[in-house]
Design an enzyme around this catalytic site. Structure first.
Site, PDB file in Angstrom:
ATOM      1  N   GLY A  89       0.815  -1.222   0.000  1.00  0.00           N
ATOM      2  CA  GLY A  89       0.000   0.000   0.000  1.00  0.00           C
ATOM      3  C   GLY A  89       0.838   1.256   0.000  1.00  0.00           C
ATOM      4  N   ASP A 249       1.690 -11.344   7.181  1.00  0.00           N
ATOM      5  CA  ASP A 249       2.215 -10.552   6.060  1.00  0.00           C
ATOM      6  C   ASP A 249       3.601 -10.006   6.388  1.00  0.00           C
ATOM      7  OD1 ASP A 249       0.324  -9.195   7.874  1.00  0.00           O
ATOM      8  OD2 ASP A 249       1.059  -7.367   6.926  1.00  0.00           O
ATOM      9  N   ASN A 250       4.002 -10.097   7.647  1.00  0.00           N
ATOM     10  CA  ASN A 250       5.327  -9.618   8.038  1.00  0.00           C
ATOM     11  C   ASN A 250       6.276 -10.776   8.325  1.00  0.00           C
ATOM     12  OD1 ASN A 250       4.469  -6.977   7.801  1.00  0.00           O
ATOM     13  ND2 ASN A 250       3.800  -6.859   9.934  1.00  0.00           N
TER      14      ASN A 250
HETATM   15  P1  AMP Z   1       2.357  -2.902   8.097  1.00  0.00           P
HETATM   16  O1  AMP Z   1       1.632  -2.524   9.344  1.00  0.00           O
HETATM   17  O2  AMP Z   1       3.466  -1.966   7.751  1.00  0.00           O
HETATM   18  O3  AMP Z   1       2.759  -4.321   8.056  1.00  0.00           O
HETATM   19  O4  AMP Z   1       1.311  -2.695   6.907  1.00  0.00           O
HETATM   20  C1  AMP Z   1       0.117  -3.414   6.783  1.00  0.00           C
HETATM   21  C2  AMP Z   1      -0.585  -3.025   5.514  1.00  0.00           C
HETATM   22  O5  AMP Z   1      -0.938  -1.651   5.534  1.00  0.00           O
HETATM   23  C3  AMP Z   1       0.243  -3.210   4.249  1.00  0.00           C
HETATM   24  O6  AMP Z   1      -0.638  -3.594   3.221  1.00  0.00           O
HETATM   25  C4  AMP Z   1       0.786  -1.828   3.997  1.00  0.00           C
HETATM   26  O7  AMP Z   1       1.112  -1.617   2.651  1.00  0.00           O
HETATM   27  C5  AMP Z   1      -0.390  -0.960   4.418  1.00  0.00           C
HETATM   28  N1  AMP Z   1       0.012   0.389   4.829  1.00  0.00           N
HETATM   29  C6  AMP Z   1       0.705   0.748   5.935  1.00  0.00           C
HETATM   30  N2  AMP Z   1       0.873   2.093   5.974  1.00  0.00           N
HETATM   31  C7  AMP Z   1       0.279   2.597   4.872  1.00  0.00           C
HETATM   32  C8  AMP Z   1       0.104   3.909   4.331  1.00  0.00           C
HETATM   33  N3  AMP Z   1       0.590   4.991   4.939  1.00  0.00           N
HETATM   34  N4  AMP Z   1      -0.556   4.020   3.163  1.00  0.00           N
HETATM   35  C9  AMP Z   1      -1.053   2.946   2.522  1.00  0.00           C
HETATM   36  N5  AMP Z   1      -0.933   1.690   2.983  1.00  0.00           N
HETATM   37  C10 AMP Z   1      -0.274   1.501   4.129  1.00  0.00           C
HETATM   38 MG    MG Z   2       4.125  -5.078   6.740  1.00  0.00          MG
END
Ligand code: AMP
Ligand code: MG
Length: 482
Positions: A89, A249-250
């Site tokens: 994202g 996903d991580n």
């Molecule tokens: P994360 O918490 O970094 O593992 O992200 C989880 C999901 O949220 C993933 O699909 C990321 O791409 C999306 N995501 C996190 N932050 C953002 C943002 N600022 N804009 C768009 N998508 C985000």
């Molecule tokens: Mg992530």
């Protein structure tokens, strides 16, 4: 001007189910904050003849390197136990670069603008958290723990709206790939067996070519993943690392640590340590990490059921047996790791008790995890009077008797301990201090910290200033999605 890019983009050639072809959104006024020249060299890249302005354009995505083929990858994930369709994202994969040694690396921008997977997000990232990822991922690498790495951070010259307006930034992340447990979940959820086979074969070709011609590829892949992820979590436990957001996903298939959002290192030993502000129930607490690893691996195993055996019941039985074996594999690796931390050679039936007794003492006396092992290695540390009580003295006596049974010279077991016990970790207050100065355009403190963290197992001048536990430790909180 030859930088040395050598792109060979295989993931971008997969069908559109796997990704969206999309360019990073250009930014207003990019400025390079930091470039990891050592890593660039390992990748076979030479930026020495590129000026700052040009570097800023490259690492912001305003100027894309020739040969890149930019995509956002699709994936899903269990976030705190709940299944969601996700995807990049706020990240863009530039492509796969081949180093001089023909090693393949994903080059990815994080914070590079919206994609079709952004949901309600803005696709952007903030300077502080991107520098934090840079510091901690590089520290993990120096600790000899498999990890994605950080090549560069640029400021975008744009403000990003969080609770307040903050400076935007883009991190260039390097990974052996970005295939996640969540990637398999995404494809499995589409229920297209052909694409699942494509993903499995792609993954094996890229990470585990040794099982390419196996008759039981899917099962072999599962076993290799268990082995890799088990080793990884043992390494985290070794240094007191709390990942903080072990959603599926991580979790990478390569076995590299990924997603440095709310992670932090534990100071005082406490198995319940949690830093993430949103982890209310301690799902991802320090001592829960092995259990969650197993849980995530079970989610992976479910995805590949149709690849294990045509008879579903039989396939479920096979994966259940394999997953149920996780504790055994983990326990063995953990015990072996802890014995190295204590310099124990050979086996003694009381070894496990000796280890858990020490951990209990550390917990009861609020001893610092890292520094306790420094003390055992006869290194001078602050606040060592904490060990001057009868419980610890009694334990030391037991330990001394046990190391005598090693029947090898002290230098040898000390050497083993020195290679498994870091003298320095990225202490939360030191990281915060570096980030605060960086936000005020002073990079000196961060650069000094990065130098110290490069050699965590070596004694260095000034190291003492980096060894004290964070005075904030009990209250230290970290945040996701920043
Ligand atoms: P994360 O918490 O970094 O593992 O992200 C989880 C999901 O949220 C993933 O699909 C990321 O791409 C999306 N995501 C996190 N932050 C953002 C943002 N600022 N804009 C768009 N998508 C985000
Ligand atoms: Mg992530």
């Amino acid at each position: 001007m030859t930088i040395g890019w050598h792109f060979d983009n295989t993931y971008a050639k997969l069908s559109d189910t796997f990704k969206e072809t999309i360019k990073p959104v250009p930014v207003k006024n990019p400025k390079l904050v930091i470039l990891n020249e050592e890593l660039a060299k390992e990748l076979g890249l030479d930026f020495s003849k590129v000026n700052q302005e040009e570097l800023s354009k490259i690492f912001s995505g305003n100027n894309l390197p020739i040969g890149s083929d930019t995509i956002a990858q699709a994936y899903a994930g269990h976030q705190f136990g709940h299944f969601t369709m996700l995807g990049d994202g706020r990240a863009i994969l530039l492509g796969e670069h081949l180093s001089n040694k023909n090693k393949r690396f994903d080059i990815q921008f994080k914070g590079s603008g919206k994609t079709s997977f952004s949901r309600s997000g803005d696709g952007r990232a903030v300077l502080g958290p991107m520098l934090r990822e840079y510091i901690i991922s590089e520290a993990m690498h120096a600790l000899n723990i498999p990890t994605t790495r950080s090549l560069a951070v640029v400021k975008t010259g744009e403000l990003v709206a969080r609770e307040e307006l903050l400076p935007g930034a883009i991190l260039t992340r390097i990974a052996s790939s970005h295939i996640r447990v969540g990637t398999f979940q995404y494809i499995a959820a589409k229920q297209n067996l052909e694409e699942l086979v494509i993903l499995m074969n792609y993954t094996i070709e890229r990470h585990f070519p040794e099982i390419k011609s196996s008759k039981y590829k899917a099962l072999d892949l599962l076993n290799l993943l268990i082995e890799k992820q088990c080793q990884l979590v043992v390494d985290w436990m070794r240094v007191g690392f709390v990942h903080g957001v072990m959603n599926t996903d991580n979790m990478t298939i390569s076995g590299e640590t990924i997603d440095y959002g709310p992670c932090a290192f534990m100071d005082q030993y406490n198995p319940l340590t949690v830093f993430s502000s949103i982890d209310q129930f301690g799902r991802y607490a320090y001592a829960n990490q092995p259990k969650i690893t197993k849980w995530n691996l079970a989610r992976f195993a479910e995805c590949i059921i149709p690849l294990i055996n045509d008879d579903q019941d039989h396939a479920i039985k096979i994966i259940t047996d394999v997953i149920d074996n996780f504790e055994k594999v983990y326990e063995k690796k953990w015990l072996s790791m802890m014995k190295k931390k204590l310099g124990l050679f050979g086996d003694d039936k009381n070894d496990k008790k000796l280890i858990t007794d020490l951990l209990n003492l550390m917990q009861n006396h609020h001893a610092d995890y890292t520094n306790t092992f420094c003390y055992l290695m006869n290194l001078k540390i602050e606040n060592d009077q904490i060990f001057n009580n009868k419980d610890f003295i009694n334990w030391f006596n037991h330990w001394e008797k046990r190391v005598k049974k090693n029947n090898i010279p002290k230098e040898k077991y000390l050497k083993l301990m020195r290679s498994h016990n870091p003298l320095v970790i990225p202490r939360n207050h030191k990281v915060e201090e570096a980030l605060k100065a960086a936000s005020e355009d002073n990079l000196d403190i961060m650069n000094k910290l990065l130098i110290i963290l490069k050699k965590p197992y070596d004694y260095q001048n000034d190291i003492i200033h980096y060894q004290s536990p964070s005075p904030l430790s009990e209250k230290y909180q970290t945040f996701c999605g920043t």
